[in-house]
Design a protein around this motif. Sequence first.
Motif, PDB file in Angstrom:
ATOM      1  N   SER A  52     -11.047   8.183  -2.565  1.00  0.00           N
ATOM      2  CA  SER A  52     -12.245   7.389  -2.300  1.00  0.00           C
ATOM      3  C   SER A  52     -12.132   6.597  -1.006  1.00  0.00           C
ATOM      4  CB  SER A  52     -12.482   6.432  -3.466  1.00  0.00           C
ATOM      5  OG  SER A  52     -11.455   5.467  -3.492  1.00  0.00           O
ATOM      6  N   LYS A  62      -6.286   0.726   8.516  1.00  0.00           N
ATOM      7  CA  LYS A  62      -5.309   1.707   8.052  1.00  0.00           C
ATOM      8  C   LYS A  62      -4.146   1.803   9.040  1.00  0.00           C
ATOM      9  CE  LYS A  62      -5.648   6.199   5.787  1.00  0.00           C
ATOM     10  NZ  LYS A  62      -6.611   7.234   5.378  1.00  0.00           N
ATOM     11  N   ASP A  78     -17.608   3.818  -6.198  1.00  0.00           N
ATOM     12  CA  ASP A  78     -16.250   3.754  -5.676  1.00  0.00           C
ATOM     13  C   ASP A  78     -15.875   4.915  -4.773  1.00  0.00           C
ATOM     14  OD1 ASP A  78     -14.162   2.104  -5.533  1.00  0.00           O
ATOM     15  OD2 ASP A  78     -13.054   2.943  -7.205  1.00  0.00           O
ATOM     16  N   PHE A  79     -16.841   5.731  -4.415  1.00  0.00           N
ATOM     17  CA  PHE A  79     -16.505   6.952  -3.712  1.00  0.00           C
ATOM     18  C   PHE A  79     -17.248   6.997  -2.388  1.00  0.00           C
ATOM     19  CE2 PHE A  79     -17.623  11.488  -3.059  1.00  0.00           C
ATOM     20  CZ  PHE A  79     -16.373  11.916  -2.700  1.00  0.00           C
ATOM     21  N   ALA A  80     -16.507   7.056  -1.294  1.00  0.00           N
ATOM     22  CA  ALA A  80     -17.149   7.123   0.017  1.00  0.00           C
ATOM     23  C   ALA A  80     -17.526   8.564   0.292  1.00  0.00           C
ATOM     24  CB  ALA A  80     -16.184   6.625   1.075  1.00  0.00           C
ATOM     25  N   HIS A 133      -4.567  -4.292   4.357  1.00  0.00           N
ATOM     26  CA  HIS A 133      -5.248  -3.870   3.134  1.00  0.00           C
ATOM     27  C   HIS A 133      -6.760  -4.004   3.308  1.00  0.00           C
ATOM     28  CE1 HIS A 133      -7.216  -5.259  -0.565  1.00  0.00           C
ATOM     29  NE2 HIS A 133      -6.532  -4.315  -1.149  1.00  0.00           N
ATOM     30  N   LEU A 134      -7.515  -3.039   2.765  1.00  0.00           N
ATOM     31  CA  LEU A 134      -8.984  -3.104   2.838  1.00  0.00           C
ATOM     32  C   LEU A 134      -9.539  -2.498   1.561  1.00  0.00           C
ATOM     33  CD1 LEU A 134     -11.759  -3.249   4.470  1.00  0.00           C
ATOM     34  CD2 LEU A 134     -11.307  -0.892   5.060  1.00  0.00           C
ATOM     35  N   GLU A 135     -10.420  -3.223   0.917  1.00  0.00           N
ATOM     36  CA  GLU A 135     -11.122  -2.630  -0.228  1.00  0.00           C
ATOM     37  C   GLU A 135     -12.618  -2.731  -0.004  1.00  0.00           C
ATOM     38  OE1 GLU A 135     -10.128  -3.858  -4.209  1.00  0.00           O
ATOM     39  OE2 GLU A 135     -11.746  -2.668  -5.049  1.00  0.00           O
ATOM     40  N   PHE A 136     -13.302  -1.603  -0.208  1.00  0.00           N
ATOM     41  CA  PHE A 136     -14.755  -1.592  -0.026  1.00  0.00           C
ATOM     42  C   PHE A 136     -15.364  -0.869  -1.210  1.00  0.00           C
ATOM     43  CE2 PHE A 136     -15.173   2.883   0.881  1.00  0.00           C
ATOM     44  CZ  PHE A 136     -13.913   3.219   1.317  1.00  0.00           C
ATOM     45  N   ARG A 194     -12.276   0.737   9.056  1.00  0.00           N
ATOM     46  CA  ARG A 194     -11.371   1.465   8.156  1.00  0.00           C
ATOM     47  C   ARG A 194     -10.191   2.026   8.908  1.00  0.00           C
ATOM     48  NH1 ARG A 194     -13.611   6.014   4.415  1.00  0.00           N
ATOM     49  NH2 ARG A 194     -11.409   6.431   4.200  1.00  0.00           N
ATOM     50  N   ILE A 224       0.855  -1.185   0.000  1.00  0.00           N
ATOM     51  CA  ILE A 224       0.000   0.000   0.000  1.00  0.00           C
ATOM     52  C   ILE A 224       0.893   1.237   0.000  1.00  0.00           C
ATOM     53  CG2 ILE A 224      -1.735   1.283   1.281  1.00  0.00           C
ATOM     54  CD1 ILE A 224      -2.728  -1.399   2.353  1.00  0.00           C
ATOM     55  N   TYR A 239      -3.425   6.239   0.403  1.00  0.00           N
ATOM     56  CA  TYR A 239      -4.851   6.006   0.259  1.00  0.00           C
ATOM     57  C   TYR A 239      -5.436   7.002  -0.724  1.00  0.00           C
ATOM     58  CZ  TYR A 239      -4.948   2.477   3.833  1.00  0.00           C
ATOM     59  OH  TYR A 239      -4.745   1.315   4.524  1.00  0.00           O
ATOM     60  N   PHE A 298     -17.436   8.704 -11.812  1.00  0.00           N
ATOM     61  CA  PHE A 298     -16.575   8.173 -10.751  1.00  0.00           C
ATOM     62  C   PHE A 298     -17.091   8.587  -9.380  1.00  0.00           C
ATOM     63  CE2 PHE A 298     -12.811   8.471  -8.010  1.00  0.00           C
ATOM     64  CZ  PHE A 298     -12.384   7.164  -8.096  1.00  0.00           C
ATOM     65  N   VAL A 299     -17.527   9.878  -9.278  1.00  0.00           N
ATOM     66  CA  VAL A 299     -17.974  10.383  -7.978  1.00  0.00           C
ATOM     67  C   VAL A 299     -19.320   9.785  -7.606  1.00  0.00           C
ATOM     68  CG1 VAL A 299     -18.689  12.453  -6.759  1.00  0.00           C
ATOM     69  CG2 VAL A 299     -16.630  12.483  -8.123  1.00  0.00           C
ATOM     70  N   ASN A 340     -10.035   3.988  -0.663  1.00  0.00           N
ATOM     71  CA  ASN A 340      -9.419   2.699  -0.946  1.00  0.00           C
ATOM     72  C   ASN A 340      -7.919   2.881  -1.158  1.00  0.00           C
ATOM     73  OD1 ASN A 340     -11.446   0.697  -0.810  1.00  0.00           O
ATOM     74  ND2 ASN A 340     -12.357   1.529  -2.664  1.00  0.00           N
ATOM     75  N   PRO A 341      -7.148   1.814  -0.946  1.00  0.00           N
ATOM     76  CA  PRO A 341      -5.696   1.971  -1.044  1.00  0.00           C
ATOM     77  C   PRO A 341      -5.183   2.064  -2.484  1.00  0.00           C
ATOM     78  CG  PRO A 341      -6.257  -0.279  -0.488  1.00  0.00           C
ATOM     79  CD  PRO A 341      -7.531   0.481  -0.478  1.00  0.00           C
ATOM     80  N   LEU A 360     -16.693  11.323 -17.141  1.00  0.00           N
ATOM     81  CA  LEU A 360     -15.972  10.281 -16.411  1.00  0.00           C
ATOM     82  C   LEU A 360     -15.841  10.640 -14.936  1.00  0.00           C
ATOM     83  CD1 LEU A 360     -13.142   9.171 -18.833  1.00  0.00           C
ATOM     84  CD2 LEU A 360     -15.023   7.819 -17.974  1.00  0.00           C
TER      85      LEU A 360
END
Lengths: 296, 263
Positions: free
Chosen positions: A87, B183, B27-29, B188-191, B179, A81, A84, B22-23, A89-90, B18
Amino acid sequence: MKDVFSSYHPFVNLCYFVLALGCGMFFMHPVCLALSLVGGFSYMAVCKGRKALGFGLKFMLPVLLITAIMNPAFNHRGVTILTYLWSGNPLTLESILFGLATACMLAAVLCWCACLSEVMTADKLVYLFGRIVPALSLMLSMVLRFVPRFGVQLREVSAAQRCIGRDVSNGSVFQRMRHGIRILSILVTWSLENAIDTADSMKSRGYGLKGRTAFALFRFDRRDGAALAVILLLGAVMLAGGVCGVTTYQYFPSLAGGEPSVWAALVFVAYGVLCGLPLMFNGWEAQKWKRLQSNI
Amino acid sequence: MNQKIKWGIAGAVVLCVLVVAFVWGGDFASKDTEVLSGTSSPSASAEISPTASASASPSASPSVSPSASPSASAAAAVSAKPSAAATEAPRQSISPETGKDAYQTEPVPEGQPVPVEPQEVEVTDNELTCTISIRCDTLLANMDSLAPEKRALVPADGVLLAERTVTFHEGESAFNVLRRETKQNKIHLEFVNTPVFNSAYIEGIGNLYEFDCGELSGWMYKVNGWFPSYGCSRYALKDGDVVEWIYTCDLGRDIGADGGWQR
C-alpha cells in the motif's frame, strides 16, 4: 488429574479469576504476557485434559496468527522501518511486536476464560449471587447451561428428522436449507418453552423469596481463608505494580520500558505465583496425598 | 469430508471479502504507486529514464498535448508570472448547487494553480526540480501537550528534513515527492487515501501524527507561500516550486495559514 482448586470455596475461585483475568487483560508487559499465557494454558490443560491441546491448536493458533498479522497490515506506527508494504505505508518492527503482544494477550484471556467456565459451574454462580441478585444469577446459570443443552437438543432433533428423511443431509440444496431452517425453528420453540418452564418451576419453589434458604455444600474453612489471603496479597502487589507503571510497556513509537529493578522483579515473581497458584495447590494436594499414603 | 469443504469455502469467501475491502478501502494507494515506482529515485533517474520512457511513452506523448497539456504547459509557463497564466489555465469545474468541484474543493483563489486529478496525469520523463522541507517547530512551543513518549522524536531545531532541492518528473504531485524523499531519507510516513477528496491524507511524518498535540494538530503543506485548499496528491508541481511540510498545533493559525478553505 482432578483439579483441586475447583473444590475451594466459590468466593476464593471468583476472586482468583477476577484477578487473573483483570491482570491478563490490562498488563501488556512482555514478561506479564508470557507468565499469563503459560499459567493460563497449563491450568487449562489440567482442567480440560486432552481436549485443551486440540482447542489450543485448532482455535487459538489461527486466532493468534491472524491477530499478529492483522496489526502490522493496518498499523504503521513505529520508528524501526523494516520495509514498505504494497500500500506504500511502512512495515515497522514495533507494529509486528505489538501485534504479537495483543495476540498473546487474547490467547491468555481465552485460556483463563476456558478455565473459568470449567471451575465456576452454575451451582457456584447461583450460590454466590443467588442472594444478592436472584434473577440475574438464575438467568446466568440458565444461559451457561443453555449452550451445551442446545447442542444436545440439536443432535436429538436432527436425528429424529433424519428418520423421516428431513435432515440437512437429505435432498437437494434447497431442500436441505428448508430442513435446516425447520430444525432451527423447532429448536427455538423448544428453548423458549424450556425457559418459561424453568422460570415457572423456580417460581413455584419460591426461588428468590424472602426468608428462603438454599442448601449448599460449600463451607469456608481454614484452607479457603489461607488461599484467599494469599490471593488478596498477590492482588495488592499487582495493583501497586500497575499503579507504579512497572507492568506497562511502551510499544509506540519506540520500544521502551522494563528497566530491571528489585521492585519490578518482585512484581513479576508475584505475578508468576498468581498465574501458577491453581497448579501449586494441585501439587501440594498431590504431595499431601502421597505423604498420607506412605504413613499408612 | 463434505463438512470440511463447506468450511473451506466459507473461509475463502471471508478472505476474499477482506482482501477486496482492503484494496477498495482507504489504505491502498492505487495509481500513483506504480507511477512512482518507475521513477523511484531522482539520483538514479538518469539511468531509469530510458526504461521509463519506453514504458510510458506510447500513451504519454500523444495524450499530453490534447488533454493534460493545458494545465501542464500552462504550469510550466506560470512559474514566472502566475497571474497572467491563471487566466489561460482551465478553471475547476465547479458545480453550481454546492459551489464546489467533484472532490469537495471550493474555487481556488485567482493566481493559484487549480487541482489536477492524479489519475488523469501522465508523468513524463522531463526532469524538473523543486525544494522540499519538513518542519515541526510549532511543537517546540507546545511540548507539554505532546505525549511524553513522543517528545524524543522532535528534533532540537524542529527540522525533520532540511530544505533541499530535489529532482522530480513533470506531472508528479507534491505527495509523490514527499513519499520519495521520506523513503530516501529514512523518515517514517503514514498516509491514507481518501477517495472523497481524491487525494492522500498525510496522517503522520516521523511518527508525529495528527492529534498528537491537541485536537487541532496535524500536518499541512505550503507551496510557494500558499497553503493549497486541496490534497497533496492533486497538487501538480512546477519547476522551482518551494514545498514545505509543516506541523500545526492550531489548525494552521500558528503557521500562518489564513484558512481560506475553512470559511
